[in-house]
Design a protein around this motif. Structure first.
Motif, PDB file in Angstrom:
ATOM      1  N   GLN A 255       0.994  -1.065  -0.093  1.00  0.00           N
ATOM      2  CA  GLN A 255      -0.044   0.021   0.054  1.00  0.00           C
ATOM      3  C   GLN A 255       0.959   1.414   0.046  1.00  0.00           C
ATOM      4  O   GLN A 255       0.639   2.142  -0.604  1.00  0.00           O
ATOM      5  N   GLU A 256       1.681   1.191   0.866  1.00  0.00           N
ATOM      6  CA  GLU A 256       2.749   2.396   0.995  1.00  0.00           C
ATOM      7  C   GLU A 256       4.095   2.286   0.051  1.00  0.00           C
ATOM      8  O   GLU A 256       4.640   3.453  -0.243  1.00  0.00           O
ATOM      9  N   SER A 257       4.302   1.026  -0.498  1.00  0.00           N
ATOM     10  CA  SER A 257       5.569   1.218  -1.034  1.00  0.00           C
ATOM     11  C   SER A 257       6.937   1.571  -0.584  1.00  0.00           C
ATOM     12  O   SER A 257       7.804   2.170  -1.000  1.00  0.00           O
ATOM     13  N   ARG A 258       7.129   1.248   1.000  1.00  0.00           N
ATOM     14  CA  ARG A 258       8.072   1.753   1.597  1.00  0.00           C
ATOM     15  C   ARG A 258       9.431   0.786   1.115  1.00  0.00           C
ATOM     16  O   ARG A 258      10.445   1.324   1.183  1.00  0.00           O
ATOM     17  N   PHE A 259       9.126  -0.436   0.817  1.00  0.00           N
ATOM     18  CA  PHE A 259      10.120  -1.370   0.315  1.00  0.00           C
ATOM     19  C   PHE A 259       9.908  -1.855  -0.963  1.00  0.00           C
ATOM     20  O   PHE A 259       8.648  -1.875  -1.335  1.00  0.00           O
ATOM     21  N   PRO A 260      10.542  -2.275  -1.714  1.00  0.00           N
ATOM     22  CA  PRO A 260      10.418  -2.829  -2.931  1.00  0.00           C
ATOM     23  C   PRO A 260       9.590  -4.131  -2.941  1.00  0.00           C
ATOM     24  O   PRO A 260      10.436  -5.147  -2.437  1.00  0.00           O
ATOM     25  N   ILE A 261       8.696  -4.325  -3.544  1.00  0.00           N
ATOM     26  CA  ILE A 261       7.803  -5.672  -3.224  1.00  0.00           C
ATOM     27  C   ILE A 261       8.405  -6.546  -4.636  1.00  0.00           C
ATOM     28  O   ILE A 261       8.509  -6.185  -5.546  1.00  0.00           O
ATOM     29  N   ALA A 262       8.604  -7.856  -4.375  1.00  0.00           N
ATOM     30  CA  ALA A 262       8.722  -8.831  -5.296  1.00  0.00           C
ATOM     31  C   ALA A 262       7.807  -9.585  -5.897  1.00  0.00           C
ATOM     32  O   ALA A 262       7.595  -9.752  -6.845  1.00  0.00           O
ATOM     33  N   SER A 263       6.857 -10.119  -4.748  1.00  0.00           N
ATOM     34  CA  SER A 263       5.866 -10.944  -5.082  1.00  0.00           C
ATOM     35  C   SER A 263       5.010 -10.998  -4.153  1.00  0.00           C
ATOM     36  O   SER A 263       5.219 -10.965  -3.015  1.00  0.00           O
ATOM     37  N   VAL A 264       3.509 -11.524  -4.572  1.00  0.00           N
ATOM     38  CA  VAL A 264       2.549 -12.005  -3.666  1.00  0.00           C
ATOM     39  C   VAL A 264       1.928 -13.298  -3.955  1.00  0.00           C
ATOM     40  O   VAL A 264       2.084 -13.654  -5.363  1.00  0.00           O
ATOM     41  N   GLY A 265       1.774 -14.233  -2.784  1.00  0.00           N
ATOM     42  CA  GLY A 265       1.454 -15.453  -3.079  1.00  0.00           C
ATOM     43  C   GLY A 265       0.089 -15.710  -2.339  1.00  0.00           C
ATOM     44  O   GLY A 265      -0.401 -15.076  -1.342  1.00  0.00           O
ATOM     45  N   TRP A 266      -0.547 -16.700  -3.168  1.00  0.00           N
ATOM     46  CA  TRP A 266      -1.894 -17.285  -2.554  1.00  0.00           C
ATOM     47  C   TRP A 266      -1.658 -18.884  -2.284  1.00  0.00           C
ATOM     48  O   TRP A 266      -1.589 -19.433  -3.265  1.00  0.00           O
ATOM     49  N   PHE A 267      -1.568 -19.219  -1.099  1.00  0.00           N
ATOM     50  CA  PHE A 267      -1.403 -20.665  -0.854  1.00  0.00           C
ATOM     51  C   PHE A 267      -2.693 -21.130  -0.303  1.00  0.00           C
ATOM     52  O   PHE A 267      -2.859 -20.999   0.981  1.00  0.00           O
TER      53      PHE A 267
END
Length: 954
Positions: A232-244
């Motif tokens: 939401q705030e992009s303070r850190f660079p996101i690499a991936s999101v997963g659904w398990f």
């Protein structure tokens, strides 16, 4: 009028209804039973996959990688996929979702300790990723520290969890702070490990990574904090999101498979619609197992129908016999109605209404009985053996009613056919038929017996030819198209063989009459004339009994053969009750870890020297009856100017013969005779027939054997054997091309020699220990003793455990259940049909019996006549049924090996009979004849001569 007529003939109608209900129940139970067994088989396959691969089968993982998207695009993509996963996919799997884990991961970042003495040095930098998992706190326990605060950051520092391995990796301690030292990240970001965690349960499927190794370079953040900071705030660079998804695969049934696969595909498509395919990952471990399962399911369905065909034909005979009896009893009434102006369609319609009523009730009751049958069959642990086990997932479906309706419709047609035939006869024709009982039946005139036998023999020939191709070419059963009608030919053979013997039976009766006509007592004399002159009226009963008894014998033999051959295959393949591999001390260098420098070129000595461990501790283990050393090695050989590769087996003949399992019928002589043959000469070896044929070797030849870095040494051939414990002489599956004509060059070869000579002249290398347990010993006692002995065991093969697993295999369980059902129904239906026929027959001959009593025959003589008549009809039919059933078993039970992999069926399929099964049949038949005779005697004892005479017009 119809209801009153049914009440007047209540015993006939009741017998007809029993046949209807059993037929509808059997047919409707097929989809119920197949779905229940296939659902059980699917769960067992998935359990096996979990055991073999260490992967939880009920998992589905979808991962989305971000590359160049803006924060707004990232959030929009995430919301779309997350909404679908939670709102649609979760319900669409049709099985319980135990967990839906959201997995966030940042890109790699460089960090250094806040108190780093050399902040400018790059050597102290560590690489870290931020990870988070929803509901993680419910699945972990802290081994040190505390849980991070819910509100983050705390005084500008993000509190995180780490694993024990990560703590070592970062060379950190609890509450030490780290700062991000990465040019790509603006501002100062700090992290502080405040707790060390581990899994709460070792087998928790919540964790995709069973040993948490993927978190060894990660800080684990609270999932709500991570979602806000990364997405939401992009303070850190996101690499991936997963659904398990963690699904309860034990609830996966046959009917849910399509939904499971469709949901998996739709989830993948939803991801692909958001970004390119290179940015997504979708993993469903169960899909490969499900694909193999579908092949097995088709195979099992075909086999189940094939096994039920003889029973269905038998039930059709029963229905036709009872319908024919009804029509015969009412032919006089039908003829009178016709002579008084009733049209044929009117008469047929009245009986059709009766049939519709009975079939309608049977359709309502049949599927419910089918459910009961399925639950009973689900407890089968072998042929006619039942145990307490987890109930099958039985479910009454619309398909069961569809099958039941088809069965009821077929029964209705069978019931109406005799009525239609009866309406063709007028009152005059009916009286003529009654006066002419001697006539050839339709099957006799059309030679249906010869035609059925010809078709059955042709089917047997084509099957044997195809089976030979399967085994010689090393193919699977699915590689050649096997016509399912191959499994119908046993019923054709039973019918054809029975009818052919019935064609010859009147001649046998005449021979018996002629041989003893001067000595027969009046009762036997009268019975021989009665049966000989009126053989046609008994033939339908005899055909019926032949079909039912032969079907029972065939079912019993098929079940025993499949069960015993399955057990023999496991015993032969393992060689002994227990097979142990022990660790031997040697001078080989230890293997280098993956990625270590020079790992691929580590120096390995040309010859590895081994130190043989003590063998006596194996003999003294609890429950051990005998133990043997068995050495196996892929070796090269030279003989008669030819060479090749073969499996070399080294044994001590005496210990080996006492420890191994072997079916003696496989060889010309018992296996111990062959072991004794080579026992006196240390140079003596036995070779397989495949080696003898391919290399033209015979007894007395010298064969040189060795392997890489071990020079070949001479041995002398003393004998040639077709089979030997663990040796499969068939070509491996897929080793031979179908287009190749000669497959003999691909068959495996074997050389069996003395272990001491192999160890002295070739090399001393590790061998297996084959153990035979005492009959009363348990594997639990053996394992306990093995643990206490501290022997360096590296692997164990337990034949007893494999035998138990085989019995619990749904595939075998289905076969046993169906064959048990076929046997029980055959016996039940034959008993009902037998009693019904003889009761009606006696009622129809009340006048004749009354006259015989009036002219001076005693009650005992009359009973004797009936007993002889039963023996000459029912008794002979039972004997023919047993004979035909045994011949059909010998010829056609081998067809069932096509349901397995024929190339792996070693030892070869052997038809087996259990004396207990034949004893059951003989006992039941004896009981049937005794009860029938008792009922007839009771009815005769109630006969009053004057009442019988009044009934007649003579």
């Amino acid at each position: 009028m119809i209801i009153r007529k049914m009440v007047q003939n209540k015993w006939l109608v009741a017998s007809l209804f029993v046949g209807l209900a059993i037929s509808v129940a059997l047919v409707s139970s097929m989809p119920i039973y197949s779905e229940a067994v296939l659902s059980r088989m699917l769960v067992k396959d998935l359990e096996k996959m979990q055991t073999d691969r260490g992967v939880y089968p009920g998992s589905q993982y979808s991962k989305l990688f971000y590359t160049k998207e803006t924060p707004e695009e990232m959030n929009r993509i995430f919301e779309r996929v997350d909404r679908y996963a939670h709102n649609t996919a979760q319900a669409s799997f049709q099985i319980p979702v135990q967990e839906l884990v959201n997995d966030y991961q940042s890109k790699s970042m460089k960090i250094r300790a806040v108190n780093d003495p050399n902040p400018e040095s790059k050597s102290s930098l560590k690489t870290m990723t931020i990870r988070s998992f929803s509901e993680l706190e419910d699945h972990i326990k802290l081994t040190d520290g505390r849980m991070p605060a819910e509100t983050q950051p705390v005084d500008g520092v993000y509190e995180v969890l780490v694993t024990e391995r990560a703590l070592v990796q970062f060379k950190a301690v609890i509450d030490s702070e780290y700062v991000v030292a990465d040019e790509k990240i603006a501002g100062e970001m700090k992290f502080k490990p405040v707790g060390v965690f581990e899994k709460k349960q070792d087998d928790d499927p919540y964790f995709r990574d069973s040993d948490l190794s993927e978190l060894s370079a990660s800080f684990v953040m609270n999932d709500k904090v991570a979602k806000q900071a990364l997405l939401q705030e992009s303070r850190f660079p996101i690499a991936s999101v997963g659904w398990f998804f963690v699904l309860d695969y034990s609830k996966l049934e046959l009917r849910f498979i399509d939904d499971f696969i469709d949901t998996t595909n739709k989830l993948r498509n939803v991801l692909l619609n958001q970004v390119t395919m290179y940015q997504t990952v979708s993993e469903t471990p169960a899909l490969d197992t499900i694909a193999k399962y579908m092949d097995r399911a088709d195979q099992l369905r075909t086999l189940m129908w094939s096994l039920n065909v003889p029973v269905l034909i038998m039930l059709g005979f029963y229905m036709f016999m009872v319908s024919n009896l009804i029509a015969d009893r009412q032919k006089n009434e039908i003829a009178v109605l016709r002579s008084r102006g009733a049209a044929r369609w009117q008469i047929v319609t009245s009986y059709a209404v009766e049939g519709v009523i009975l079939c309608g009730i049977a359709l309502g009751v049949g599927p419910l009985l089918g459910v009961v049958l399925t639950e009973v069959l689900g407890a089968s642990n072998g042929f006619l053996a039942f145990v307490q086990r987890v109930a099958l997932p039985v479910r009454l479906t619309a398909e069961a009613y569809r099958y039941g309706a088809i069965a009821a419709g077929a029964c209705f047609v069978i019931m109406i056919i005799p009525i239609i035939m009866a309406t063709r006869v007028t009152i005059v024709g009916h009286k003529q038929q009654m006066a002419r009982l001697i006539k050839s039946p339709l099957w006799h005139k059309m030679f249906l017996d010869v035609i059925a036998l010809a078709l059955a023999i042709y089917g047997l020939y084509t099957f044997r030819k195809r089976l030979a191709d399967l085994q010689s070419l090393g193919l699977n059963a699915t590689d050649l198209n096997i016509d399912p009608l191959q499994f119908v030919v046993p019923a054709l053979f039973v019918m054809g063989g029975g009818l052919l013997l019935l064609r010859l039976y009147p001649w046998v009766l005449r021979l018996v009459y002629w041989v003893g006509k001067k000595w027969w007592p009046p009762s036997v004399y009268a019975t021989l004339i009665q049966v000989g002159r009126s053989s046609t009226q008994y033939q339908f009963l005899m055909i019926f009994l032949i079909m039912t008894i032969a079907t029972g014998v065939f079912s019993a033999s098929a079940a025993r053969t499949i069960n015993n051959n399955t057990e023999d295959r496991i015993r032969y393949g393992n060689g002994a009750d227990i097979v142990l591999k022990a660790e031997w001390i040697n001078d080989a260098p230890p293997p280098l870890p993956p990625g270590a420098p020079g790992g691929e070129t580590a120096a390995v000595p040309d010859v590895i020297h081994y130190l043989e461990p003590a063998f006596e501790p194996f003999r003294t283990l609890p429950g051990v009856e005998s133990a043997a050393k068995v050495f196996t090695k892929e070796a090269s050989f030279s003989v008669n100017e030819g060479s090749g590769a073969a499996t070399l087996m080294g044994i001590d003949t005496d210990e080996f013969g006492a420890s191994t399992w072997f079916r003696d019928s496989l060889l010309d002589y018992p296996i111990n005779d062959y072991l004794n043959l080579i026992a006196s000469d240390s140079q003596a070896v036995l070779i397989s027939k495949t080696l003898a044929d391919q290399q033209k070797v015979k007894a007395g030849d010298t064969i040189w054997v060795g392997w890489s870095d071990v020079p070949q040494q001479p041995f002398k051939v003393y004998g040639v054997i077709d089979y030997f414990p663990t040796f499969n002489p068939n070509p491996p599956v897929g080793s031979v091309n179908v287009s190749e004509e000669d497959s003999t060059g691909r068959a495996p070869m074997l050389i069996v020699g003395h272990l001491p000579r192999i160890q002295v002249q070739l090399a001393l290398e590790p061998y297996d220990v084959w153990i035979k347990l005492k009959p009363e010993a348990t594997t639990a006692q053996f394992y306990e003793g093995l643990t206490e002995s501290n022997l360096p065991i590296t692997s164990i093969v337990n034949t007893r455990e494999q035998l138990v697993e085989a019995k619990n295999d749904p595939f075998l369980m289905a076969l046993n259940g169906i064959l048990t059902l076929g046997f029980v129904l055959s016996i039940l239906v034959s008993f009902i049909g037998f009693l019904l026929y003889w009761v009606l027959s006696l009622r129809g001959r009340t006048l004749q019996n009354g006259i015989l009593r009036a002219i001076g025959l005693s009650f005992g003589q009359l009973i004797g006549m009936l007993a002889v008549e039963q023996v000459l009809t029912s008794g002979v039919a039972v004997l023919i049924g047993i004979l035909v059933g045994n011949i059909a078993s010998l010829l056609y039970v081998p067809n069932f090996q096509i349901a397995f992999n024929p190339s792996s069926l070693v030892p070869p399929f052997q038809v087996m009979f259990d004396p207990d099964d034949l004893t059951r049949i003989y006992t039941l038949v004896g009981f049937m004849l005794a009860v029938g005779l008792g009922i007839l005697a009771y009815m005769l004892s109630r006969l009053r001569i004057h009442q019988a005479i009044k009934l007649g017009e003579d």
